[in-house]
Design a protein around this motif. Sequence first.
Motif, PDB file in Angstrom:
ATOM      1  N   TYR A 193       0.853  -1.189   0.000  1.00 38.93           N
ATOM      2  CA  TYR A 193       0.000   0.000   0.000  1.00 38.93           C
ATOM      3  C   TYR A 193       0.888   1.239   0.000  1.00 38.93           C
ATOM      4  CZ  TYR A 193      -3.970  -2.838   1.703  1.00 38.93           C
ATOM      5  OH  TYR A 193      -4.956  -3.768   1.846  1.00 38.93           O
ATOM      6  N   LYS A 233      -8.126   3.247   2.719  1.00 38.13           N
ATOM      7  CA  LYS A 233      -8.724   2.017   3.243  1.00 38.13           C
ATOM      8  C   LYS A 233      -9.199   2.218   4.683  1.00 38.13           C
ATOM      9  CE  LYS A 233      -7.594  -2.830   4.255  1.00 38.13           C
ATOM     10  NZ  LYS A 233      -6.597  -3.923   4.086  1.00 38.13           N
ATOM     11  N   LEU A 237     -10.657  -8.357   5.992  1.00 37.82           N
ATOM     12  CA  LEU A 237      -9.729  -7.525   5.237  1.00 37.82           C
ATOM     13  C   LEU A 237      -8.489  -8.337   4.849  1.00 37.82           C
ATOM     14  CD1 LEU A 237      -9.934  -4.297   7.441  1.00 37.82           C
ATOM     15  CD2 LEU A 237     -11.238  -4.829   5.365  1.00 37.82           C
ATOM     16  N   ALA A 238      -8.162  -8.321   3.568  1.00 42.46           N
ATOM     17  CA  ALA A 238      -6.975  -9.031   3.058  1.00 42.46           C
ATOM     18  C   ALA A 238      -6.946 -10.478   3.538  1.00 42.46           C
ATOM     19  CB  ALA A 238      -5.704  -8.297   3.488  1.00 42.46           C
ATOM     20  N   GLU A 277     -12.717  -7.511   1.676  1.00 42.68           N
ATOM     21  CA  GLU A 277     -11.725  -6.945   0.761  1.00 42.68           C
ATOM     22  C   GLU A 277     -11.373  -7.975  -0.306  1.00 42.68           C
ATOM     23  OE1 GLU A 277      -7.287  -4.843   0.734  1.00 42.68           O
ATOM     24  OE2 GLU A 277      -8.134  -5.599   2.617  1.00 42.68           O
ATOM     25  N   GLU A 308     -19.017   0.236  -2.418  1.00 48.29           N
ATOM     26  CA  GLU A 308     -17.917  -0.445  -3.108  1.00 48.29           C
ATOM     27  C   GLU A 308     -16.871   0.592  -3.481  1.00 48.29           C
ATOM     28  OE1 GLU A 308     -17.287  -2.637  -7.453  1.00 48.29           O
ATOM     29  OE2 GLU A 308     -19.293  -2.416  -6.606  1.00 48.29           O
ATOM     30  N   ARG A 353      -7.300  -3.546  -5.496  1.00 50.47           N
ATOM     31  CA  ARG A 353      -8.005  -4.050  -4.316  1.00 50.47           C
ATOM     32  C   ARG A 353      -9.317  -3.291  -4.146  1.00 50.47           C
ATOM     33  NH1 ARG A 353      -4.223  -6.145   0.536  1.00 50.47           N
ATOM     34  NH2 ARG A 353      -2.555  -7.067  -0.707  1.00 50.47           N
ATOM     35  N   LEU A 392     -12.926  -2.828  -1.722  1.00 48.39           N
ATOM     36  CA  LEU A 392     -13.644  -3.046  -0.468  1.00 48.39           C
ATOM     37  C   LEU A 392     -15.140  -3.057  -0.751  1.00 48.39           C
ATOM     38  CD1 LEU A 392     -11.713  -0.714   2.010  1.00 48.39           C
ATOM     39  CD2 LEU A 392     -11.491  -3.193   1.759  1.00 48.39           C
TER      40      LEU A 392
END
Length: 261
Positions: free
Chosen positions: A68, A76, A174-175, A205, A246, A254, A256
Motif C-alpha cells: 500500500y 482504506k 480484510l486481506a 476486501e 464499493e 483491491r 472493499l
Amino acid sequence: PLIALHVVVQGRMQRSVTARSTAKARNVRLSRTAFLNNLESMRRLVAGLRAPRAQQSPWENYELTAHYTAEERAGKAEFVRQVVAAAQPKMLWDLGCNAGEYSELAIDGGAHAVIGLEPDPGALNAAFRRAATKQLNFLPLAVDLLNPPPSLGWRQQERMGLAEQRNADFVLCLALLHHLVLGRNLPLPEVIEWLTSLAPKGVIEFVPRTDPMAQQLVSWKPNVAPDYDLATVKALIGAHARIDREEVVTKSGRVLFAYSV
C-alpha cells in the motif's frame, strides 16, 4: 522458581500418587490464608509471563508490507472507519486481525467491542500488546478459521465452539479472502456464503490475482481457483447480501465491499 514449584513439583507429585500417600494426605490441612496466597502466587506468575521475542512474524506489520502507499492505506482506513461508524456495532469480529490495527480503528469508529481471530503467534502477541497498552475493548484470540475450536466438555455442551458462540453484528474480512481461496484452496462460493452468514453487516476486501501479495500465493499453482475474479466475487456477495458501498482502494485493484444481509 515459581514454575518449578507450581508446575514441575506438582507434576512429579501427581505421578507419585499411591493409595498410601493419598490416605496420608487426608490428614494434611491447608489454611485459608495459605490457600489464597498460593493462588495469588500463581496469578502473579501467569500475569508476569512475557512472550519471547523471536524472529518477527511477517504478519505483525502486514499493513506496512502489503504494497500500500500511504495514501492507499489512509483511504482504506477511512472506508472502514466510515462504514463502522454508520453501523455502530456492539460486537465486531475482525477475521485475520494481524496486529489489530483495524480492530483499534473499528473501536475508534464506534464499535463497542471487538474480537480478533488470528492464528499467527507473533501477530497475536502484537495484537494483545496493543489491546493491553491502549486499554482497548479488544480481545485477540488464537483461532485458525480452517480449524476453529469445536464444542467441548460433557456431551459437547460445557464450552461452545466458534459457530455456537457466534455473536457478531459486524464482520471485518480484510486481506483474507485471497488467503482462504488462493492460499488454502477453499471453494470461493462457500467462503462468500460463510462470511456473509457470520453477521448482518460487514466488509470484505477483494485482492486481485495480479496483486503482488496474491501472486506469492499462486506462484506454484497458477491454475488454482479459476473463478476467483472481481466480477464473480461481487456477484456472489450480491447473491447473499446487499452491497451498500464499493470502493477501489489501491492501484493494484483491491476493492472493499460493505454489505448488509
